[in-house]
Design a protein around this motif. Structure first.
Motif, mmCIF file in Angstrom:
data_model
loop_
_atom_site.group_PDB
_atom_site.id
_atom_site.type_symbol
_atom_site.label_atom_id
_atom_site.label_comp_id
_atom_site.label_asym_id
_atom_site.label_seq_id
_atom_site.Cartn_x
_atom_site.Cartn_y
_atom_site.Cartn_z
ATOM 1 N N MET A 11 0.847 -1.171 0.000
ATOM 2 C CA MET A 11 0.000 0.000 0.000
ATOM 3 C C MET A 11 0.897 1.240 0.000
ATOM 4 N N LEU A 12 0.465 2.281 -0.685
ATOM 5 C CA LEU A 12 1.159 3.564 -0.752
ATOM 6 C C LEU A 12 0.299 4.608 -0.052
ATOM 7 N N ARG A 42 -3.153 1.600 -4.036
ATOM 8 C CA ARG A 42 -2.487 0.300 -4.190
ATOM 9 C C ARG A 42 -1.278 0.281 -5.111
ATOM 10 N N ASP A 43 -1.209 1.151 -6.101
ATOM 11 C CA ASP A 43 -0.104 1.111 -7.050
ATOM 12 C C ASP A 43 0.132 2.516 -7.598
ATOM 13 N N TRP A 44 1.340 2.790 -8.037
ATOM 14 C CA TRP A 44 1.710 4.127 -8.487
ATOM 15 C C TRP A 44 0.747 4.702 -9.527
ATOM 16 N N PRO A 45 0.321 3.944 -10.543
ATOM 17 C CA PRO A 45 -0.596 4.539 -11.529
ATOM 18 C C PRO A 45 -2.077 4.514 -11.125
ATOM 19 N N ALA A 46 -2.399 4.140 -9.903
ATOM 20 C CA ALA A 46 -3.798 4.054 -9.469
ATOM 21 C C ALA A 46 -4.487 5.416 -9.580
ATOM 22 N N GLU A 89 4.390 0.530 1.556
ATOM 23 C CA GLU A 89 5.543 0.385 0.663
ATOM 24 C C GLU A 89 6.331 1.695 0.598
ATOM 25 N N CYS A 136 8.750 6.910 -9.835
ATOM 26 C CA CYS A 136 7.454 6.596 -9.216
ATOM 27 C C CYS A 136 6.508 7.783 -9.325
ATOM 28 N N ARG A 165 5.112 8.132 -12.726
ATOM 29 C CA ARG A 165 4.122 7.096 -13.027
ATOM 30 C C ARG A 165 2.780 7.328 -12.351
ATOM 31 N N MET A 166 2.732 8.235 -11.382
ATOM 32 C CA MET A 166 1.480 8.458 -10.662
ATOM 33 C C MET A 166 0.389 8.952 -11.609
ATOM 34 N N HIS A 167 -0.839 8.572 -11.297
ATOM 35 C CA HIS A 167 -1.996 8.903 -12.124
ATOM 36 C C HIS A 167 -2.200 10.408 -12.222
#
Length: 164
Positions: free
Chosen positions: A1-2, A22-26, A68, A140, A143-145
């Motif tokens: 988790m971020l 949950r993930d960088w591109p979420a 994370e 990172c 890559r974020m949304h």
């Protein structure tokens, strides 16, 4: 988790918020946490962390899942050997979770900050980190949304603080 964290200061209270994803591109959050705490300590030049850190720690204590990485609005390092908010948070968490600082404005002595361009913006974000290589942290953040300069989750936590 971020986790993305932010704090909003008001005369009568301080609001700390955490957006978990949950993930960088979420593009959407997994969970939202808000802590309403006492008014913040007065700002001390060069010691901003003293004002914000207690509130961040309170909202982080509400997180039930392992993290994370944590993203803060600001700097991890203010210079080569001068810790900023992110470095103090890392130490407070016993160096267990990498911290990524994302700042909107350049700080004169940031030293290891990497500029990151997102969307069509010509103005970079300034990324610093601890517990993770800064180049990896910058990737990172790239890559974020979100199609704009500020990633969706950072906008979300900022709004959550202000609207709570």
């Amino acid at each position: 988790m971020l986790a993305c964290l932010d704090v909003d200061y008001r005369p009568e209270l301080t609001v700390a918020a955490c957006v978990l994803f949950r993930d960088w591109p979420a593009g959407s959050e997994a969970s939202l946490l808000v802590d309403h705490g006492p008014p913040a300590a007065p700002y001390e030049p060069g010691h901003f962390y003293r004002r914000e850190l207690p509130h961040l720690l309170r909202v982080l204590a509400m997180v039930q899942e392992p993290l994370e990485a944590i993203i803060v609005d600001g700097y991890v390092w203010l210079g080569e050997d001068k810790p900023g908010l992110g470095a103090h948070l890392y130490e407070s968490l016993n160096r267990a979770v990498p911290i990524i600082g994302v700042a909107k404005t350049a700080y004169v002595t940031t030293g290891p900050a990497l500029p990151v361009l997102r969307g069509q913006s010509l103005r970079p974000l300034f990324v610093t980190s601890v517990g993770m290589d800064t180049a990896t942290a910058a990737q990172c953040v790239r890559r974020m949304h979100g199609a704009s300069r500020i990633p969706t989750m950072l906008n979300r936590v900022d709004r959550l603080c202000r609207e709570s």
